[in-house]
Design a protein around this motif. Structure first.
Motif, short mmCIF file in Angstrom:
data_model
loop_
_atom_site.label_atom_id
_atom_site.label_comp_id
_atom_site.label_asym_id
_atom_site.label_seq_id
_atom_site.Cartn_x
_atom_site.Cartn_y
_atom_site.Cartn_z
N LYS A 10 -109.03 42.38 -67.17
CA LYS A 10 -108.10 41.79 -66.32
C LYS A 10 -107.46 40.78 -66.91
CE LYS A 10 -110.49 43.68 -62.35
NZ LYS A 10 -111.59 43.39 -61.05
N ALA A 11 -108.04 39.89 -67.35
CA ALA A 11 -107.20 38.67 -68.03
C ALA A 11 -106.35 39.12 -68.84
CB ALA A 11 -108.47 37.82 -68.69
N ALA A 12 -106.61 39.91 -69.61
CA ALA A 12 -105.53 40.40 -70.85
C ALA A 12 -104.41 41.37 -70.42
CB ALA A 12 -106.33 41.32 -72.00
N ALA A 13 -104.78 41.89 -69.14
CA ALA A 13 -103.60 42.47 -68.58
C ALA A 13 -102.76 41.65 -67.65
CB ALA A 13 -104.26 43.54 -67.55
N THR A 14 -103.19 40.43 -67.10
CA THR A 14 -102.43 39.69 -66.22
C THR A 14 -102.00 38.11 -66.94
OG1 THR A 14 -104.45 38.92 -65.42
CG2 THR A 14 -103.44 40.80 -64.03
#
Length: 178
Positions: free
Chosen positions: A51-55
């Motif tokens: 989620k961190a990588a995506a956002t």
């Protein structure tokens, strides 16, 4: 969640160690015992990392990812704690039903069949009706896997229906009057 692009996948791969660090710092570092193994927590943390990588919008990725990893793990720990404290096992429910549920639990002993029939008629939703039926069957000795097969549902779903039915029964004192 959408699939990660190649750059985001690379960021995840490069920061996998961060998941272990969060677990060591926040969970096992505090001596917390959980229902989850280290591997379970690692997988949950990886969801936060993805989620961190995506956002990610720039800035210090490790600080941002650390927070999202920890949030994901916290959510899982909170959910497991709530399930453990609010959901009674089928075996406990069956024992209570066979022996007339005590006044301290908010349900009075009496003619159990009539009580559950009235509750089934008045249940405000299909889930609570199914839960009342499951309570009846549990009182007759059916176990979790058998109820799951009868309802074509997972045993955990049946337990949740029963929890909702019990809550409904506690909130309906007029059902207790024979």
């Amino acid at each position: 969640m959408n699939r990660l692009n190649e750059a985001q996948q690379k960021v995840v791969e490069d920061n996998m160690g961060l998941v272990g660090k969060v677990i060591r710092d926040k969970v096992h570092g505090l001596g917390m015992s959980t229902v989850y193994s280290y591997e379970d927590l690692f997988q949950i943390g990886c969801i936060g990392l993805c989620k961190a990588a995506a956002t990610d919008k720039g800035g210090t990725f490790s600080t941002y990812a650390y927070r999202l990893i920890w949030n994901e793990i916290c959510d899982a720990l909170i959910k497991s704690t709530r399930m453990g404290t609010h959901e009674v096992s089928l075996e406990d429910t069956a024992f209570e039903l066979r022996n007339g549920i005590s006044e301290e639990n908010g349900i009075f002993a009496g003619n159990l069949g009539e009580l559950l029939s009235r509750a089934e008629e008045r249940a405000p939703s299909a889930v609570i009706r199914k839960g009342v039926v499951a309570l009846k069957l549990s009182a007759e000795g059916y176990k979790s896997p058998e109820l799951g097969r009868l309802f074509h549902a997972k045993p955990a779903a049946v337990r949740m229906w029963m929890t909702k039915a019990r809550r409904f029964l506690r909130e309906q004192p007029e059902l207790m009057v024979g």
